[in-house]
Design a protein around this motif. Structure first.
Motif, PDB file in Angstrom:
ATOM      1  N   ALA A  29      15.616  56.577  -2.440  1.00 28.74           N
ATOM      2  CA  ALA A  29      15.940  55.980  -3.829  1.00 28.74           C
ATOM      3  C   ALA A  29      16.010  56.358  -5.153  1.00 28.74           C
ATOM      4  CB  ALA A  29      14.522  54.975  -3.666  1.00 28.74           C
ATOM      5  N   LEU A  30      17.326  56.759  -5.417  1.00 28.10           N
ATOM      6  CA  LEU A  30      18.033  58.195  -6.445  1.00 28.10           C
ATOM      7  C   LEU A  30      17.824  57.076  -7.329  1.00 28.10           C
ATOM      8  CD1 LEU A  30      20.584  59.978  -3.993  1.00 28.10           C
ATOM      9  CD2 LEU A  30      18.225  60.649  -5.214  1.00 28.10           C
ATOM     10  N   HIS A  31      18.215  56.132  -7.694  1.00 28.08           N
ATOM     11  CA  HIS A  31      18.284  55.389  -8.313  1.00 28.08           C
ATOM     12  C   HIS A  31      17.031  55.459  -9.023  1.00 28.08           C
ATOM     13  CE1 HIS A  31      16.379  52.620  -5.770  1.00 28.08           C
ATOM     14  NE2 HIS A  31      16.403  51.456  -6.842  1.00 28.08           N
ATOM     15  N   GLU A  32      15.924  56.065  -9.130  1.00 26.96           N
ATOM     16  CA  GLU A  32      14.656  55.554  -9.172  1.00 26.96           C
ATOM     17  C   GLU A  32      14.403  57.070 -10.330  1.00 26.96           C
ATOM     18  OE1 GLU A  32      12.217  52.317  -6.627  1.00 26.96           O
ATOM     19  OE2 GLU A  32      11.794  54.262  -6.587  1.00 26.96           O
ATOM     20  N   LEU A  33      14.865  57.741 -10.378  1.00 28.09           N
ATOM     21  CA  LEU A  33      14.602  59.528 -10.480  1.00 28.09           C
ATOM     22  C   LEU A  33      16.200  59.197 -12.041  1.00 28.09           C
ATOM     23  CD1 LEU A  33      15.412  61.532  -8.175  1.00 28.09           C
ATOM     24  CD2 LEU A  33      13.166  60.418  -8.722  1.00 28.09           C
ATOM     25  N   ASP A  34      15.520  59.798 -13.523  1.00 27.20           N
ATOM     26  CA  ASP A  34      15.978  60.017 -14.717  1.00 27.20           C
ATOM     27  C   ASP A  34      17.054  60.958 -14.852  1.00 27.20           C
ATOM     28  OD1 ASP A  34      15.198  62.521 -14.679  1.00 27.20           O
ATOM     29  OD2 ASP A  34      12.851  61.817 -16.237  1.00 27.20           O
ATOM     30  N   PRO A  72       9.324  52.091 -11.736  1.00 29.13           N
ATOM     31  CA  PRO A  72       9.261  54.128 -11.156  1.00 29.13           C
ATOM     32  C   PRO A  72      10.164  54.139 -11.703  1.00 29.13           C
ATOM     33  CG  PRO A  72       9.505  52.538  -9.134  1.00 29.13           C
ATOM     34  CD  PRO A  72       8.873  51.594  -9.917  1.00 29.13           C
ATOM     35  N   ARG A  73      11.449  53.251 -11.840  1.00 27.61           N
ATOM     36  CA  ARG A  73      12.798  54.308 -13.157  1.00 27.61           C
ATOM     37  C   ARG A  73      12.216  54.022 -14.292  1.00 27.61           C
ATOM     38  NH1 ARG A  73      16.404  56.383 -15.895  1.00 27.61           N
ATOM     39  NH2 ARG A  73      18.174  56.899 -15.340  1.00 27.61           N
ATOM     40  N   ASP A  74      11.349  53.613 -14.994  1.00 28.69           N
ATOM     41  CA  ASP A  74      10.552  53.036 -16.215  1.00 28.69           C
ATOM     42  C   ASP A  74       9.830  54.055 -16.971  1.00 28.69           C
ATOM     43  OD1 ASP A  74      13.038  50.510 -17.050  1.00 28.69           O
ATOM     44  OD2 ASP A  74      11.168  50.009 -16.347  1.00 28.69           O
ATOM     45  N   LEU A  75       9.565  55.170 -16.431  1.00 28.38           N
ATOM     46  CA  LEU A  75       8.820  55.861 -16.630  1.00 28.38           C
ATOM     47  C   LEU A  75       9.163  57.133 -17.260  1.00 28.38           C
ATOM     48  CD1 LEU A  75       6.688  55.994 -12.831  1.00 28.38           C
ATOM     49  CD2 LEU A  75       5.464  54.889 -15.201  1.00 28.38           C
ATOM     50  N   ARG A  76       8.609  57.427 -18.071  1.00 29.71           N
ATOM     51  CA  ARG A  76       8.693  58.765 -18.656  1.00 29.71           C
ATOM     52  C   ARG A  76       7.335  59.796 -18.553  1.00 29.71           C
ATOM     53  NH1 ARG A  76      12.212  56.545 -17.836  1.00 29.71           N
ATOM     54  NH2 ARG A  76      13.752  55.690 -19.477  1.00 29.71           N
ATOM     55  N   PHE A  77       7.836  61.262 -18.344  1.00 30.71           N
ATOM     56  CA  PHE A  77       7.280  61.733 -18.697  1.00 30.71           C
ATOM     57  C   PHE A  77       7.227  63.036 -20.276  1.00 30.71           C
ATOM     58  CE2 PHE A  77       8.570  60.963 -14.793  1.00 30.71           C
ATOM     59  CZ  PHE A  77       7.070  60.929 -14.032  1.00 30.71           C
TER      60      PHE A  77
END
Length: 247
Positions: A29-34, A72-77
């Protein structure tokens, strides 16, 4: 299984075995990474290292999303402040609500810790004997004496156990591994053992398979629950909701 919010005193650990091979069973699920994660993944020269990194970060995002309720994609670190200098290069945190977390991976394993308090985890392969001899200087002097008290054939496992505890603790505090590793005592308990760092619970995590692992949680925490993630947990169409309740 439904992942519920982290509860005080009940940290959870999640183990993904063989992350390098997860992509053989479907599309990761690469689309979930930033963009930063994808750029880092592309920088790896060895495909196995890239696949391990990708699987680890997909698993982390999906677990954090299950805890926080965000996609998952919306998470910011972000980075917490360093406890030594105060600059924003301490342990990674979610930019917003969510549990404390820690991620570690080595060949064949990804380990993720989640807790309501600061947490650090580490997983280490057992080193070769010659590497133990070289790296022993990074241990606390009392740890080195304890290490030498074991037969040579046992020292790789002992060193890995000490080092996993040490790295988990230093990651949990946000200091990170550096020249101060020899200042922290996390050896085995015994009649002449020194006190471990105050205010933290540091526990070994039995994984087997030629690996040593540990978790460190701030405060007087209960023993972490270890759960296993199936390989499909990092694939398109999969998810952490497919995970069994425990290891």
């Amino acid at each position: 299984m439904r992942v519920t919010a982290a509860q005080p005193g009940r940290p959870a650990l999640w183990l993904l075995d063989a992350p390098e091979t997860a992509g053989r069973h479907g599309q990761l699920a690469l689309h979930e990474l930033d963009e930063a994660e994808l750029e880092r993944a592309d920088a790896f020269r060895r495909p196995a290292d890239r696949d391990r990194y990708v699987a680890a970060h997909i698993a982390l995002r999906r677990l954090l999303a299950a805890y926080s309720g965000d996609a998952p994609r919306d998470l910011r670190f972000a980075r917490a402040d360093c406890p030594r200098c105060g600059a924003a290069h301490g342990r990674p945190v979610l930019a917003g609500r969510g549990p404390h977390f820690s991620l570690s991976h080595c060949r064949g394993a990804v380990l993720i810790g989640m807790a309501a308090a600061p947490v650090g985890v580490d997983v280490e392969p057992l080193p070769r004997s010659e590497r133990v001899d070289v790296c022993a200087a990074a241990l606390h002097p009392r740890e080195r004496r304890e290490l030498q008290g074991h037969p040579p054939e046992q020292r790789p496992a002992v060193f890995a156990r000490f080092w996993a505890r040490k790295e988990a603790y230093l990651k949990g505090t946000g200091v990170g591994v550096g020249g101060w590793t020899s200042e922290v005592y996390l050896g085995d308990a015994g009649p002449h053992a020194l006190d471990r760092p105050a205010g933290w619970t540091v526990a070994d995590v039995p994984l087997g398979g030629g690996r040593a692992a540990a978790a460190a949680i701030r405060g007087n925490a209960a023993r972490p629950v270890l759960r296993r993630l199936p390989g499909r947990a990092v694939l398109v169409g999969g998810g952490v909701g497919d995970a069994p309740n425990q290891a």
